[in-house]
Design a protein around this motif. Sequence first.
Motif, PDB file in Angstrom:
ATOM      1  N   HIS A 124      51.135  47.244  44.158  1.00 49.14           N
ATOM      2  CA  HIS A 124      52.259  46.373  44.571  1.00 49.14           C
ATOM      3  C   HIS A 124      52.625  45.472  43.392  1.00 49.14           C
ATOM      4  O   HIS A 124      53.015  45.985  42.340  1.00 49.14           O
ATOM      5  CB  HIS A 124      51.832  45.602  45.831  1.00 49.14           C
ATOM      6  CG  HIS A 124      52.909  44.806  46.506  1.00 49.14           C
ATOM      7  ND1 HIS A 124      54.256  44.965  46.289  1.00 49.14           N
ATOM      8  CD2 HIS A 124      52.810  43.819  47.447  1.00 49.14           C
ATOM      9  CE1 HIS A 124      54.937  44.137  47.044  1.00 49.14           C
ATOM     10  NE2 HIS A 124      54.096  43.410  47.752  1.00 49.14           N
ATOM     11  N   ASN A 171      58.111  44.853  52.357  1.00 54.30           N
ATOM     12  CA  ASN A 171      57.079  45.313  51.415  1.00 54.30           C
ATOM     13  C   ASN A 171      55.731  44.762  51.862  1.00 54.30           C
ATOM     14  O   ASN A 171      55.652  43.899  52.736  1.00 54.30           O
ATOM     15  CB  ASN A 171      57.438  44.832  50.016  1.00 54.30           C
ATOM     16  CG  ASN A 171      57.536  43.325  49.955  1.00 54.30           C
ATOM     17  OD1 ASN A 171      56.542  42.646  49.813  1.00 54.30           O
ATOM     18  ND2 ASN A 171      58.731  42.809  50.144  1.00 54.30           N
ATOM     19  N   HIS A 177      57.821  54.660  44.337  1.00 53.89           N
ATOM     20  CA  HIS A 177      58.125  53.627  45.320  1.00 53.89           C
ATOM     21  C   HIS A 177      58.008  54.237  46.703  1.00 53.89           C
ATOM     22  O   HIS A 177      58.382  55.385  46.917  1.00 53.89           O
ATOM     23  CB  HIS A 177      59.550  53.082  45.120  1.00 53.89           C
ATOM     24  CG  HIS A 177      59.756  51.750  45.748  1.00 53.89           C
ATOM     25  ND1 HIS A 177      60.054  51.608  47.085  1.00 53.89           N
ATOM     26  CD2 HIS A 177      59.673  50.502  45.253  1.00 53.89           C
ATOM     27  CE1 HIS A 177      60.176  50.321  47.361  1.00 53.89           C
ATOM     28  NE2 HIS A 177      59.945  49.629  46.275  1.00 53.89           N
TER      29      HIS A 177
END
Length: 385
Positions: free
Chosen positions: A228, A196, A267
């Motif tokens: 995020h 990520n 996502h």
Amino acid sequence: MTDTDIKKGLAGVVVDYTAVSKVNPDTNSLLYRGYPVQELAATQSVEAVAHLLWTGELPTGQQLATLREAERENRALQPDVKAAIDLIPLDAHPMDEVRTAVSVIGARETRGTLNVMDAVGTPQQNLERSTRLFGELPAIVAYGQRRRRGLEPVEARDDLDYAANFLWLAFGEEADEVVVDAFNRSMILYAEHSFNASTFTARVITSTLSDLYSAVVGAIGALKGPLHGGANEAVLHIFDEIGSAENVSAWLDTALTEKRKIMGFGHRVYKRGDSRVPTMKAALDTLVAHYDRPDVAALYDALEAEFVARKGIYPNLDYPSGPAYNLIGFDTLTFTPLFVAARVVGWTAHIMEQQASNALIRPLSAYNGPDERHIEGYVPDTSTI
Ligand code: SDX
């Protein structure tokens, strides 16, 4: 070079191997060192999962006892960190407090390494640094919330495990077992998620042979963003805007007309739902029952149903965790610092993995600026206004 050669946002680009976790959108699953995260969240403490992510294996009884002792030894809010936090304005975002606190810890823990080649540390040093950060962060996050409420910090409780002590530090009272369990599950679910944005930031910094603390400070900066980590906080702002389930449809009409991003949904990797959501939603359901707040469940369900029906975009982990942290009593501003306290485990696992098999991370760019030109052709405009 054509536009299709450019992978903006590195979407879909595989840049390296990792053994820390496997995110599989096809099976909608997440494995921590091979174990399904759902099984870990249902049976393990966050301390045991930290050992798993750092070392590759779940701890033996002795290893868990050793880790717990090391974590307990670092629970106190250190004077240098408290002094640094106290310099930060109360109306600054708490992620700036956490970022600053880790920077102060880094300066303390790497002092003397004036030869920058020494700052990176040995694998054993970095495992110890990871454990100390894991131990220190709850007091930092809890103090940030207490100071904004005009409260003094409370002393850590060595008779409580990590999750229960974290709640004690934040609220100054022992949490019910059902709350501790839900919080422990959230910490495990937030602990790690492959490359990520914040974890990759940590790996980029680590790839230059910079130190672990510099990498974590960079990761905190990346996590603050609402695309995020900042999304869990933003979910509560949305809930506050909507108010109750009856208002969802009209609110969405306006929000989608304004082309707003609905925080807590969507996502980059999971396109048919985030594998962690069912486990965190179950934890939220226990909290809804514990605090007798069916209104929260009604709003949660109404917004999810309506947005999925309209856009086919599914909730991510931030969607259930925001309301869960709100029910537990955390200030909305504390939500993303909670994410930091959990994700520091994944960040440091990746930092150590990058150190063990490093290559400087330095991608290429496609130039689309002015053609080459030369200064002798430049005639400055000397006219004055
Ligand atoms: C986390 O990477 C990780 O693993 C992150 C994380 C972790 O554990 O580390 O899982 C934690 O960060 C979860 C994500 C939290 N962020 C949010 O909830 C913010 C809202 N979500 C969106 O911004 C978005 O879904 C992203 C940024 C998360 C992902 O977006 P992508 O994959 O880059 O896709 P995109 O933004 O290009 O969206 C594709 C389309 C767009 O429509 P068009 O412009 O093509 O018409 O879907 C739309 C987007 O507008 N869209 C949304 C949306 N998410 C995507 N529209 C409204 N609301 C949304 N939430």
